[in-house]
Design a protein around this motif. Structure first.
Motif, PDB file in Angstrom:
ATOM      1  N   THR A 170       0.836  -1.199   0.000  1.00 52.07           N
ATOM      2  CA  THR A 170       0.000   0.000   0.000  1.00 52.07           C
ATOM      3  C   THR A 170       0.873   1.251   0.000  1.00 52.07           C
ATOM      4  O   THR A 170       0.576   2.222  -0.689  1.00 52.07           O
ATOM      5  CB  THR A 170      -0.911   0.010   1.247  1.00 52.07           C
ATOM      6  OG1 THR A 170      -1.500  -1.264   1.366  1.00 52.07           O
ATOM      7  CG2 THR A 170      -1.995   1.041   1.153  1.00 52.07           C
ATOM      8  N   LYS A 171       1.957   1.197   0.781  1.00 54.74           N
ATOM      9  CA  LYS A 171       2.845   2.364   0.852  1.00 54.74           C
ATOM     10  C   LYS A 171       3.466   2.648  -0.509  1.00 54.74           C
ATOM     11  O   LYS A 171       3.600   3.806  -0.909  1.00 54.74           O
ATOM     12  CB  LYS A 171       3.949   2.126   1.889  1.00 54.74           C
ATOM     13  CG  LYS A 171       3.501   2.486   3.293  1.00 54.74           C
ATOM     14  CD  LYS A 171       4.615   2.347   4.283  1.00 54.74           C
ATOM     15  CE  LYS A 171       4.119   2.698   5.683  1.00 54.74           C
ATOM     16  NZ  LYS A 171       5.051   2.279   6.721  1.00 54.74           N
ATOM     17  N   SER A 187     -10.527  13.848   9.011  1.00 53.54           N
ATOM     18  CA  SER A 187      -9.381  13.284   9.744  1.00 53.54           C
ATOM     19  C   SER A 187      -9.661  11.817  10.044  1.00 53.54           C
ATOM     20  O   SER A 187     -10.812  11.384  10.055  1.00 53.54           O
ATOM     21  CB  SER A 187      -9.169  14.010  11.066  1.00 53.54           C
ATOM     22  OG  SER A 187      -8.959  15.352  10.834  1.00 53.54           O
ATOM     23  N   VAL A 188      -8.602  11.110  10.300  1.00 49.00           N
ATOM     24  CA  VAL A 188      -8.765   9.698  10.636  1.00 49.00           C
ATOM     25  C   VAL A 188      -7.964   9.387  11.901  1.00 49.00           C
ATOM     26  O   VAL A 188      -6.851   9.884  12.083  1.00 49.00           O
ATOM     27  CB  VAL A 188      -8.363   8.796   9.434  1.00 49.00           C
ATOM     28  CG1 VAL A 188      -6.918   8.957   9.045  1.00 49.00           C
ATOM     29  CG2 VAL A 188      -8.643   7.339   9.701  1.00 49.00           C
ATOM     30  N   ILE A 189      -8.587   8.596  12.771  1.00 47.78           N
ATOM     31  CA  ILE A 189      -7.899   8.141  13.986  1.00 47.78           C
ATOM     32  C   ILE A 189      -7.724   6.633  13.851  1.00 47.78           C
ATOM     33  O   ILE A 189      -8.699   5.914  13.605  1.00 47.78           O
ATOM     34  CB  ILE A 189      -8.719   8.473  15.250  1.00 47.78           C
ATOM     35  CG1 ILE A 189      -8.820   9.977  15.446  1.00 47.78           C
ATOM     36  CG2 ILE A 189      -8.113   7.810  16.494  1.00 47.78           C
ATOM     37  CD1 ILE A 189      -9.731  10.411  16.569  1.00 47.78           C
ATOM     38  N   ARG A 218      -4.682   2.449   3.697  1.00 45.17           N
ATOM     39  CA  ARG A 218      -3.438   2.315   4.462  1.00 45.17           C
ATOM     40  C   ARG A 218      -3.724   2.319   5.964  1.00 45.17           C
ATOM     41  O   ARG A 218      -3.169   1.512   6.715  1.00 45.17           O
ATOM     42  CB  ARG A 218      -2.475   3.460   4.118  1.00 45.17           C
ATOM     43  CG  ARG A 218      -1.160   3.344   4.878  1.00 45.17           C
ATOM     44  CD  ARG A 218      -0.134   4.334   4.436  1.00 45.17           C
ATOM     45  NE  ARG A 218      -0.503   5.686   4.794  1.00 45.17           N
ATOM     46  CZ  ARG A 218       0.205   6.766   4.440  1.00 45.17           C
ATOM     47  NH1 ARG A 218       1.278   6.635   3.687  1.00 45.17           N
ATOM     48  NH2 ARG A 218      -0.177   7.964   4.789  1.00 45.17           N
ATOM     49  N   ALA A 219      -4.635   3.214   6.381  1.00 44.04           N
ATOM     50  CA  ALA A 219      -4.972   3.295   7.808  1.00 44.04           C
ATOM     51  C   ALA A 219      -5.605   1.983   8.277  1.00 44.04           C
ATOM     52  O   ALA A 219      -5.291   1.485   9.371  1.00 44.04           O
ATOM     53  CB  ALA A 219      -5.911   4.462   8.055  1.00 44.04           C
ATOM     54  N   ILE A 220      -6.476   1.401   7.453  1.00 47.29           N
ATOM     55  CA  ILE A 220      -7.137   0.145   7.825  1.00 47.29           C
ATOM     56  C   ILE A 220      -6.111  -0.984   7.912  1.00 47.29           C
ATOM     57  O   ILE A 220      -6.113  -1.784   8.847  1.00 47.29           O
ATOM     58  CB  ILE A 220      -8.272  -0.192   6.825  1.00 47.29           C
ATOM     59  CG1 ILE A 220      -9.426   0.791   6.989  1.00 47.29           C
ATOM     60  CG2 ILE A 220      -8.771  -1.619   7.025  1.00 47.29           C
ATOM     61  CD1 ILE A 220     -10.510   0.689   5.966  1.00 47.29           C
ATOM     62  N   VAL A 221      -5.223  -1.016   6.942  1.00 48.81           N
ATOM     63  CA  VAL A 221      -4.205  -2.070   6.918  1.00 48.81           C
ATOM     64  C   VAL A 221      -3.266  -1.936   8.122  1.00 48.81           C
ATOM     65  O   VAL A 221      -2.926  -2.915   8.782  1.00 48.81           O
ATOM     66  CB  VAL A 221      -3.431  -2.008   5.570  1.00 48.81           C
ATOM     67  CG1 VAL A 221      -2.215  -2.885   5.602  1.00 48.81           C
ATOM     68  CG2 VAL A 221      -4.328  -2.434   4.421  1.00 48.81           C
TER      69      VAL A 221
END
Lengths: 137, 286
Positions: free
Chosen positions: B42-43, B167-169, B230-233
């Motif tokens: 993903t990165k 935003s995402v936490i 990416r955040a989920i992974v």
């Protein structure tokens, strides 16, 4: 002037694939777009369709994509695809017979197609139909 | 003192639990390996996507787009990405505590809370907090297909001005032993971190097909989707890592309990034998 350029194919969750190519043909937003070495830098949208890469060994590679972007800069083309289906994957899918693609819908067959109204499955079916057609040639 | 039979049953029970925790540890290790691979892939994709965004910004410094311009934040959308299951130590608790703190500290007067993952959905429902949207079944497996409608919806909200910031936490995964909850802004894109063209770098005459504005309209939902991906992974990798650590501790603790119980068993058996010998001696003397 260099006669070849690097083509890198990227899709989410998969390894990057790179080729040294003589020519690249991709489904641009205004139709098929040809790219050769030394092309002026560009950033373009890709629509669902077939990507054709003519390698330096004269071997042609075909892929189906449901859309994405292509950046060409410093003799290096990067294709970011939403999804990418190789000929091997298509053949394996057809041989297993497990996952049959739906035939392209009217929207997908329409020449004046509007991809924004198509679902991901429809885009995939459309791109695969084009890939099958290209393979028959 | 417990009878020998009771102790043997306890040992059997703890050994069964140990087998389960050991199996869960192995499963988490395997899943963590897959999640780390997914993070790297993903990165690699996102870094290329970021390069494209930077390219537009660099080549067209005066280009304006809602996703690139800062605006007063009246309404913010905060997405919380949490765990799918329990038995992972303090992973979920730590994230929920961080999320509550971050939501309370956020300066925006209006806040829309969206939640991804079973555990945070349950947590916020129990707290009685109104959720703008919840996707409990989104996980590392369903990400590619299921994130399309989510990113489109969030992008629409942002473009229409219904929210001024997204935003995402989530729990950032650094290594198997280092992970911590973070808050990261998705939109508008932080252009401050983008490198301008260096003095020695040649200026290009770029062909943008179609226009930069139309191109950006198509690029941004994908950018948003992949950042969410990416955040989920990462969150999934952190969860598996936390579960692996928790299950390792549980397996080790079960081993200690079994050792203690075996000691108790031997002591009880020895006491029983000693008592029986004493009774035999007492009987013979009488």
């Amino acid at each position: 002037m260099k006669k070849s350029f690097t083509v890198t194919l990227a899709r989410p969750g998969r390894h990057l694939v790179s080729f040294e190519a003589k020519a690249l043909q991709l489904p641009g937003d205004r139709g098929s777009l040809g790219v050769m070495a030394g092309r002026q830098p560009m950033l373009t949208v890709m629509e669902p369709g077939v990507i054709s890469i003519l390698e330096i060994t004269d071997h042609r590679r075909l892929f189906a994509t449901t859309g994405g972007f292509c950046e060409m800069i410093d003799n290096e083309a990067t294709l970011l695809c939403d999804s990418l289906i190789t000929v091997e994957e298509l053949e394996a899918e057809e041989m297993s017979g497990g996952k049959q693609e739906k035939p392209a819908t009217t929207a997908a067959r329409n020449y004046r197609r509007d991809f924004t109204k198509m679902s991901e499955a429809e885009k995939r079916a459309y791109a695969l139909n084009l890939l099958r057609h290209a393979l028959r040639k | 003192m417990a009878s020998l039979r009771d102790i043997r049953e306890k040992i059997r029970g703890v050994a069964t639990t140990q087998q389960i925790t050991s199996a869960m540890k192995m499963m988490s290790t395997a899943r963590l390996g897959r999640a780390i691979e997914a993070i790297n892939l993903t990165k690699a994709y996102i870094s290329r996507l970021e390069k494209m965004v930077q390219c537009v910004k660099r080549e067209l410094p005066n280009f304006e787009h809602p996703c690139l311009s800062e605006r007063e934040v009246k309404n913010a959308c905060i997405i919380i990405i949490g765990g799918e299951r329990g038995l992972c130590g303090g992973f979920n608790h730590e994230l929920h505590r961080f999320a509550m703190q971050a939501i309370n500290d956020h300066p925006a007067p209006g806040k829309k809370i969206a939640v991804i993952g079973r555990k945070p959905v349950r947590f916020f429902e129990q707290k009685g907090m109104p959720l703008f949207a919840s996707w409990p079944d989104i996980g590392i497996k369903s990400v590619e297909t299921d994130l399309f409608p989510i990113s489109e919806r969030l992008f629409e909200l942002f473009i229409r001005g219904q929210v001024d910031e997204i935003s995402v936490i989530y729990t950032s995964f650094i290594s198997a032993t280092r992970k911590h909850p973070v808050i990261s802004r998705l939109l508008p894109v932080d252009t401050g971190s983008m490198s301008p063209r260096s003095p020695g770098q040649a200026a290009h005459t770029f062909d943008f097909l179609p226009s930069p504005a139309l191109l950006f309209d198509q690029l941004m939902p994908r950018y948003l989707r992949n950042l969410l991906h990416r955040a989920i992974v990462e969150s999934s990798a952190a969860e598996q890592s936390a579960r692996m650590t928790a299950m390792t501790s549980a397996t080790d603790r079960a081993e200690e309990i079994i050792d203690d119980l075996k000691l108790d068993l031997n002591r009880s058996r020895q006491a029983l034998i000693t008592r029986e010998i004493a009774e035999v001696i007492a009987g013979s003397q009488a």
